[in-house]
Design a protein around this motif. Structure first.
Motif, mmCIF file in Angstrom:
data_model
loop_
_atom_site.group_PDB
_atom_site.id
_atom_site.type_symbol
_atom_site.label_atom_id
_atom_site.label_comp_id
_atom_site.label_asym_id
_atom_site.label_seq_id
_atom_site.Cartn_x
_atom_site.Cartn_y
_atom_site.Cartn_z
ATOM 1 N N ILE A 1 0.878 -1.154 0.000
ATOM 2 C CA ILE A 1 0.000 0.000 0.000
ATOM 3 C C ILE A 1 0.925 1.216 0.000
ATOM 4 C CG2 ILE A 1 -1.875 1.168 1.190
ATOM 5 C CD1 ILE A 1 -2.724 -1.667 0.471
ATOM 6 N N HIS A 2 1.171 1.750 -1.151
ATOM 7 C CA HIS A 2 2.204 2.782 -1.281
ATOM 8 C C HIS A 2 1.714 4.203 -1.016
ATOM 9 C CE1 HIS A 2 0.354 2.858 -5.253
ATOM 10 N NE2 HIS A 2 0.843 4.074 -5.375
ATOM 11 N N ALA A 3 0.403 4.388 -0.955
ATOM 12 C CA ALA A 3 -0.127 5.726 -0.666
ATOM 13 C C ALA A 3 -1.352 5.596 0.233
ATOM 14 C CB ALA A 3 -0.501 6.445 -1.961
ATOM 15 N N ALA A 4 -1.511 6.528 1.141
ATOM 16 C CA ALA A 4 -2.684 6.523 2.021
ATOM 17 C C ALA A 4 -3.947 6.521 1.175
ATOM 18 C CB ALA A 4 -2.654 7.735 2.939
ATOM 19 N N GLY A 5 -4.913 5.726 1.558
ATOM 20 C CA GLY A 5 -6.174 5.641 0.832
ATOM 21 C C GLY A 5 -6.211 4.554 -0.223
ATOM 22 N N ASN A 6 -5.071 3.949 -0.541
ATOM 23 C CA ASN A 6 -5.046 2.878 -1.530
ATOM 24 C C ASN A 6 -5.510 1.562 -0.921
ATOM 25 O OD1 ASN A 6 -3.993 4.627 -3.385
ATOM 26 N ND2 ASN A 6 -2.106 3.504 -3.717
ATOM 27 N N VAL A 7 -6.037 0.695 -1.769
ATOM 28 C CA VAL A 7 -6.359 -0.675 -1.384
ATOM 29 C C VAL A 7 -5.740 -1.608 -2.413
ATOM 30 C CG1 VAL A 7 -8.519 -0.042 -0.239
ATOM 31 C CG2 VAL A 7 -8.560 -0.744 -2.618
ATOM 32 N N ASP A 8 -5.430 -2.818 -1.997
ATOM 33 C CA ASP A 8 -4.953 -3.848 -2.910
ATOM 34 C C ASP A 8 -6.063 -4.873 -3.086
ATOM 35 O OD1 ASP A 8 -2.468 -2.678 -3.167
ATOM 36 O OD2 ASP A 8 -1.468 -4.049 -1.784
ATOM 37 N N LEU A 9 -6.186 -5.396 -4.306
ATOM 38 C CA LEU A 9 -7.159 -6.429 -4.609
ATOM 39 C C LEU A 9 -6.441 -7.633 -5.190
ATOM 40 C CD1 LEU A 9 -9.932 -4.277 -6.307
ATOM 41 C CD2 LEU A 9 -9.989 -5.244 -4.016
ATOM 42 N N ALA A 10 -6.870 -8.817 -4.802
ATOM 43 C CA ALA A 10 -6.364 -10.063 -5.367
ATOM 44 C C ALA A 10 -7.573 -10.896 -5.764
ATOM 45 C CB ALA A 10 -5.515 -10.810 -4.349
ATOM 46 N N LYS A 11 -7.407 -11.706 -6.793
ATOM 47 C CA LYS A 11 -8.502 -12.522 -7.320
ATOM 48 C C LYS A 11 -8.044 -13.971 -7.372
ATOM 49 C CE LYS A 11 -10.543 -13.196 -11.854
ATOM 50 N NZ LYS A 11 -10.685 -12.593 -13.193
ATOM 51 N N PHE A 12 -8.937 -14.900 -7.025
ATOM 52 C CA PHE A 12 -8.638 -16.310 -7.207
ATOM 53 C C PHE A 12 -9.922 -17.041 -7.569
ATOM 54 C CE2 PHE A 12 -9.638 -15.922 -2.713
ATOM 55 C CZ PHE A 12 -10.327 -17.080 -2.391
ATOM 56 N N THR A 13 -9.757 -18.211 -8.177
ATOM 57 C CA THR A 13 -10.892 -19.011 -8.624
ATOM 58 C C THR A 13 -10.859 -20.370 -7.944
ATOM 59 O OG1 THR A 13 -10.872 -17.897 -10.763
ATOM 60 C CG2 THR A 13 -12.047 -19.994 -10.648
ATOM 61 N N VAL A 14 -12.000 -20.776 -7.426
ATOM 62 C CA VAL A 14 -12.164 -22.098 -6.833
ATOM 63 C C VAL A 14 -12.802 -22.990 -7.890
ATOM 64 C CG1 VAL A 14 -13.360 -23.411 -5.037
ATOM 65 C CG2 VAL A 14 -12.390 -21.161 -4.507
#
Length: 94
Positions: A1-14
């Motif tokens: 998270i390189h800047a305040a207010g950012n979010v990270d998203l990850a995706k996976f499939t079952v």
């Protein structure tokens, strides 16, 4: 998270057999995360704040149905940065 207010998203499939004993966790040298798990349709499955080591997050789910899932991670309060962290996902097939 390189800047305040950012979010990270990850995706996976079952796959078609589903998944059991899902474990999602963040970790790092320092930091404080919050983590959400969502189904592909946007429905929230789980949330955690500080369930893992230190102030990192841990989500466990006994079973997941087949489909796409998203993980959202943010710094606690979403007003700071995280210089580095890891996201690990493990589960077993039924």
């Amino acid at each position: 998270i390189h800047a305040a207010g950012n979010v990270d998203l990850a995706k996976f499939t079952v796959g078609s057999a589903g998944a059991r004993k899902l474990r999602l966790e963040t970790a790092g040298a320092s930091g404080d995360t919050q983590m959400w798990l969502y189904k592909g349709n946007g429905a929230q499955v789980a949330f955690n704040d500080n369930g893992g080591a230190g102030n990192f997050s841990l989500i466990t789910v006994s079973a997941l149905t087949p489909g796409t899932y998203f993980v959202k991670i943010q710094e606690y309060g979403n007003n700071g940065t995280l210089p580095a962290y890891t996201l690990k996902a493990t589960w077993t097939s039924p």
